[in-house]
Design an enzyme around this catalytic site. Sequence first.
Site, short mmCIF file in Angstrom:
data_model
loop_
_atom_site.label_atom_id
_atom_site.label_comp_id
_atom_site.label_asym_id
_atom_site.label_seq_id
_atom_site.Cartn_x
_atom_site.Cartn_y
_atom_site.Cartn_z
N ARG D 101 4.83 -28.09 -18.77
CA ARG D 101 4.85 -29.67 -19.22
C ARG D 101 6.20 -30.04 -18.26
O ARG D 101 6.17 -31.16 -17.54
CB ARG D 101 5.19 -29.89 -20.58
CG ARG D 101 5.57 -31.16 -21.11
CD ARG D 101 4.72 -32.39 -20.48
NE ARG D 101 3.40 -32.30 -20.44
CZ ARG D 101 2.90 -32.58 -19.32
NH1 ARG D 101 3.29 -33.47 -18.64
NH2 ARG D 101 1.47 -32.53 -19.22
N LYS D 136 18.75 -49.25 -8.92
CA LYS D 136 18.03 -49.42 -9.96
C LYS D 136 17.13 -48.04 -10.36
O LYS D 136 16.03 -48.04 -9.89
CB LYS D 136 17.23 -50.55 -10.01
CG LYS D 136 18.06 -52.06 -9.91
CD LYS D 136 17.00 -53.05 -9.92
CE LYS D 136 18.19 -54.48 -9.69
NZ LYS D 136 17.21 -55.79 -9.56
N LYS D 168 29.81 -59.34 -2.65
CA LYS D 168 28.87 -60.00 -3.68
C LYS D 168 29.35 -61.33 -4.22
O LYS D 168 30.76 -61.37 -3.67
CB LYS D 168 28.27 -59.54 -5.23
CG LYS D 168 27.12 -58.55 -4.64
CD LYS D 168 26.57 -58.02 -5.99
CE LYS D 168 25.41 -56.85 -5.72
NZ LYS D 168 24.56 -56.68 -6.83
N GLU D 197 25.99 -60.15 0.66
CA GLU D 197 24.85 -60.80 -0.02
C GLU D 197 25.14 -62.36 0.10
O GLU D 197 26.07 -62.91 -0.18
CB GLU D 197 24.88 -60.54 -1.38
CG GLU D 197 23.82 -60.91 -2.27
CD GLU D 197 23.55 -60.55 -3.75
OE1 GLU D 197 23.44 -59.46 -4.16
OE2 GLU D 197 23.91 -61.47 -4.68
N ASP D 218 19.50 -63.01 -0.47
CA ASP D 218 19.21 -63.17 -1.73
C ASP D 218 18.25 -64.10 -2.31
O ASP D 218 18.39 -65.44 -1.96
CB ASP D 218 20.46 -63.24 -2.67
CG ASP D 218 20.14 -62.93 -4.09
OD1 ASP D 218 19.48 -62.03 -4.38
OD2 ASP D 218 20.76 -63.60 -5.08
#
Lengths: 286, 286, 286, 286, 286, 286
Positions: D101, D136, D168, D197, D218
């Site tokens: 597994r 992410k 940013k 950005e 963006d």
Amino acid sequence: MPASPPLPADLHEQVARALREDLGTGDVTAALIPADRSARAEVLCRQPAVICGAPWFDDTFRRLDATVQIRWHVAEGAAVAANTILCELSGPARPILTGERTALNFLQLLSATATSTRRYVEAVAGTRCRILDTRKTLPGLRTAQKYAVLCGGGHNHRIGLYDLVLIKENHIAAAGSIAAAVAEARRQVPRLRVEVEVENLEQLRQALEARAELVMLDNFDLERMRAAVQINRSHAHPALLESSGGIALSAIAAIAATGVDYISVGALTKNIEAVDLSMRFASAAS
Amino acid sequence: MPASPPLPADLHEQVARALREDLGTGDVTAALIPADRSARAEVLCRQPAVICGAPWFDDTFRRLDATVQIRWHVAEGAAVAANTILCELSGPARPILTGERTALNFLQLLSATATSTRRYVEAVAGTRCRILDTRKTLPGLRTAQKYAVLCGGGHNHRIGLYDLVLIKENHIAAAGSIAAAVAEARRQVPRLRVEVEVENLEQLRQALEARAELVMLDNFDLERMRAAVQINRSHAHPALLESSGGIALSAIAAIAATGVDYISVGALTKNIEAVDLSMRFASAAS
Amino acid sequence: MPASPPLPADLHEQVARALREDLGTGDVTAALIPADRSARAEVLCRQPAVICGAPWFDDTFRRLDATVQIRWHVAEGAAVAANTILCELSGPARPILTGERTALNFLQLLSATATSTRRYVEAVAGTRCRILDTRKTLPGLRTAQKYAVLCGGGHNHRIGLYDLVLIKENHIAAAGSIAAAVAEARRQVPRLRVEVEVENLEQLRQALEARAELVMLDNFDLERMRAAVQINRSHAHPALLESSGGIALSAIAAIAATGVDYISVGALTKNIEAVDLSMRFASAAS
Amino acid sequence: MPASPPLPADLHEQVARALREDLGTGDVTAALIPADRSARAEVLCRQPAVICGAPWFDDTFRRLDATVQIRWHVAEGAAVAANTILCELSGPARPILTGERTALNFLQLLSATATSTRRYVEAVAGTRCRILDTRKTLPGLRTAQKYAVLCGGGHNHRIGLYDLVLIKENHIAAAGSIAAAVAEARRQVPRLRVEVEVENLEQLRQALEARAELVMLDNFDLERMRAAVQINRSHAHPALLESSGGIALSAIAAIAATGVDYISVGALTKNIEAVDLSMRFASAAS
Amino acid sequence: MPASPPLPADLHEQVARALREDLGTGDVTAALIPADRSARAEVLCRQPAVICGAPWFDDTFRRLDATVQIRWHVAEGAAVAANTILCELSGPARPILTGERTALNFLQLLSATATSTRRYVEAVAGTRCRILDTRKTLPGLRTAQKYAVLCGGGHNHRIGLYDLVLIKENHIAAAGSIAAAVAEARRQVPRLRVEVEVENLEQLRQALEARAELVMLDNFDLERMRAAVQINRSHAHPALLESSGGIALSAIAAIAATGVDYISVGALTKNIEAVDLSMRFASAAS
Amino acid sequence: MPASPPLPADLHEQVARALREDLGTGDVTAALIPADRSARAEVLCRQPAVICGAPWFDDTFRRLDATVQIRWHVAEGAAVAANTILCELSGPARPILTGERTALNFLQLLSATATSTRRYVEAVAGTRCRILDTRKTLPGLRTAQKYAVLCGGGHNHRIGLYDLVLIKENHIAAAGSIAAAVAEARRQVPRLRVEVEVENLEQLRQALEARAELVMLDNFDLERMRAAVQINRSHAHPALLESSGGIALSAIAAIAATGVDYISVGALTKNIEAVDLSMRFASAAS
């Protein structure tokens, strides 16, 4: 014995590990208690004992919830009578329930070693003989147990393979003689004390000639111990004599009376008779 | 008991940690032995015992030097007579000397628990009663001790706070009743068995009504245990009954005779009487 | 489902590890913000979701700077509409910027599993069937995902290889029969429940005869499931029946209607559709 | 894409951790198989996929038992049709069952990311546009997922907060302007590339004037992207343009046609659709 | 140089490890001081130096006892004259004594690197040449030393094998040519800058043709460096030129005058001349 | 000095940590070399040096690829002339390139300490004075540096705060007198040697009266050292005298001539002048 000996650097790791093995994926029973419920509890010692392990006990709860308050009634290393309240806890109920077993496991283990040590120490009271521990410890708990021996009034033999040279049969055979083995040890690690394990009086004389600082008398009977003490005292460079080997508590006083400096007792740390503790909860309200 | 129960995932960590605490900055005495010297040794068990811990013993030497050979004469979990040779080691002398104490510490500890467990198991032989351990373990060594209990023929109670719901006085008070506490546990963690600790026969009846799978009879005397067994047997949903609380070896047979299913014994893991082992070296040549 | 299930012991390790992999040699962009700048921010959930992961979110910031304040507007396990503000943060700007991605990664992952679980749970609403997870989890995140399943209203199947005996084809072949495999499991690990995976109704009957507590119906169609439920109900020792194997959300209601007790869904934890979250900053002043 | 990208330094930790969480106190079911039983098995991929994760798969079994043999039929990063045999295993049955597994969990996760990446890469085939991942990721698995993106033919955006300066809105506000923010970044960390950005074409012009090496557009629509590409190409110091923000697979080709250099896709690593794998055992004999 | 560069994620691990190696089984000397004794102390720097390491210093004491107060008189990265008081400590005496050596070891090491860096930085003052560190660092302390270089006014070359492609002789031989090696690197890792190490002007031209972003001039003499700067400036795609290889402080100014962009200096981190610090205690009262 | 002193238990951790910080997400440059390419290389020492660190060097490559072969031409602790080949490596090219810098970083660091130590040892040759190290070490590398001091012919002062009682000004003030401080230390930790730091001859006399085993003469000039040696020799319980405090290599011979037993030198471990090593590759073929 200091009121409270120095704490080992791995105390926090020992506590974190113990909590991890008990908590696993989470305390499923504490979740039955509402999160905002508070509790008050006390730790009761049901038997006469020497108490040891408060820093481990406290750290257990601090990791679970820093708001749990613990008030100790007895000092680290103190001897208590049966049915003594050791400390009181108050704070949120869940972390107190979650930490109970882990905290008690440390306290009952370390108090066991301190209590056992104290019995041996008392058996040699009035003599200059001291009680030593050994490296026969519970894996992963050596520093905690060595601390407990100090709390019990005993003393620490070497902590590990790195802080004393202990020359045994194999090393003597490899070097050719006690003298050669000690000389090689001095050359290699002059900063450390050297102890030689001897099996008879002739080896004792050789060890003294080699100026070992400690000599371990391995399985000597009382008569030979007395002879060893005599030989040592009349030598120009006396060593500290350590009696070693399967020694029962009942035999301690007689051995101490022979005049040896140390009795090392593996039983202090390899055998455990957990002190009988329990946590009692007062009725609680949120 | 399986010939050899499953090994815990933290076995390697336990061994690494034990070596670290013993080795520290290095084994100053083994350095007295020439690096190319080989050795042969055997481990002797001086007392009757159930042997347990070979995987920990082996791993200790494998970490120090993978060329050390170990040949076991006895199987894990086997009962041996006094003065049995357990295994033979051969290979380079230094790692054998360096690992000796750590390897023996695991073996004498785990064999102690297996041996103690076997005594309890034999005391209930011929009944259907089984011996269980508890969470009263040595911090950081729980999985190893639970393994030793299996080697001794006992069975494991819950491993930690996460694999059984054990409802005690506090939880009952918080929920309002045994029925409410069990219902809440079922709702929260249906996958786990639920045990209720009861202090009298009335609470037992409530626990059975609530369909607890296990009931812990806390400090019941023999008469009340027999009554509990009767009540349970005649109930539509009988539970497994566990006798718990400060139980001496001498009392085990009488308790088992009451018909309870389990006797849980904290002493298996919280008390340790290390098995008397020693490593003997044969004369060695490089 | 409890409002908030028990937290796993490795939560802190998971957070520390995640911060380590994101921070590396240090946050080079946060250094563009003056050290004494403060900030206020809020976490917005852009889609309907079940929120889960607040303890991981909070711990992320606590490790970076204990003075960051977090005020949650929704409870752990709550369902929210699209465009809901989940929580507000205030404190020094640098740690809020540094922790943003790590904290959101936990929240979007665990909310994804909770949300997905809730959908399955709702699909069986009104039946007594329950949704179970599996061991098909993201490596290193199992305890967190199992927690998220509970927050979503599902239930946990076994956590790992250690808390349930699951007898499959290989074990039956090795033992010779289902009866023999169950008997051996009972002998080895009586404390655990035993589940048998069966591929047809004949094997189901054998598993019931062997008194398995759970039976997994592997890839049964609806008709055979209904037959299985009938056989089970009329047996003297009925088991809990688990439907397993590549089950789509659309098929859940029909399966639940067959009367099985559990449906286990690998998709809950092996598939992730991250919940759409973002952190929005208010204009800040030092 | 290299046939096999560099392996991350924490691969071994990821495997050890995954085994620990699955094995816990030991595999109770594998113990039903005799210790001397051998087995042969194969891993089947039931769907078209890009295969990734063999080093993690192999390491899982190597840790359990170094004698398990694994023969791969497909290369890391290869695309396979449905029902392809990926590899064959042979060796002692217990470790193969115990590791199954955990090994599959790595393979199905990393192949999922590689497969998803390949789809995006194919959608931009024939253009010079490249697919990038983001931060992410699944906590604790970032390096493994970044590796899987490479196996899928994508490229890695920054690994963490330490290997690119990404300016940013907050940083621009703190510095007063894009020019000031870039200048400060250059002063502080000249070794790293700087990305800005931007939210509109005016900010793009400022970022180009400030000589940012990358500019993130963006949430630009296609028309503005085309305008941005024009502005960039006619500038004396063109940057690499990255399109970012909630991009669906169906929109990728149109975006790539605008002439942007990169499209970054959070979905590659935050969403997982596990590849459907299973391990099939051949009949085994000891 | 920022007033204070970003802190590395492993700072806390470095401090915990340092304390562990110094504390071991406990500070036996601090135990001679009563537990309730308080102390005040100051850290004196006996030589001109650039101060670096306050976050490590502070964390050392915070781990021992969170109540120790530390007031810094000088900023991180500040240059101080000989005999400057750097900071004052007050709080319980034991943790201050216990942490003294570990805290100073960090401060004297990191200030050494910052001070050494500052000397090189000052030697290139007035030119546009910058001082770079290398990967020749102290094992386990790289992130701390890279931070110290920033505090000294230098810049970081690649942190490890993962954040820059550095093509050397072996890679050129494997690929067949500089052009082929750079092309392969671009294909494999487009996100990273590529540097080529060249041994003569012809290789420099090839590296520029291949559009390497950085070129390392390995052991060039001043004349060839000047020629390299000329070739680079007149190329359509000039690179940043790095002078490398066994460079003494006395040679730095002349190298910088050639017009190279960077001088990398292994000595910054592989050689240490600890800054001369001491802790002085004021008379203390409980 | 032993040919090769005992190895510390944390050697493996030091190597694993160093590889982790260098490898990070993977060696992007080694990936340019075909996976099946083999290589041969040799390590050249460009300066006269005492070589130390082979076990760390070897372990670095063993962790990357167990098939890399290393053949050493010089023994650990051997003095070599400039331009000596220390060892040859052969095996797969990638792990040799990947491990090169980490392995050399250990070797150049530990050889630096061994070489520096040897210079001090040679300066006292012919006297009975010995060179000691201190606790002024590089954080996380103490055990490795202590090992290097032994390889250089020096000796280890205390390893940490736990293996010697070193009584300084603060402790004397707390106890009231040297006699009281030594007595308290004896009571608390009888197993350890006690050293007293003295600032004048009167304190020396008090320390001798208190039977300290070692006395540290703090910043004594030569004349006072000679007086101290006289006082010590004529005392009934002479101690070992240690000269301490900011001692330059040029002053060592004169100090040794005063008759002190030890000179402790912080510079051995706090200052590092890395030995000049490089790895040279032979032309390789697959």
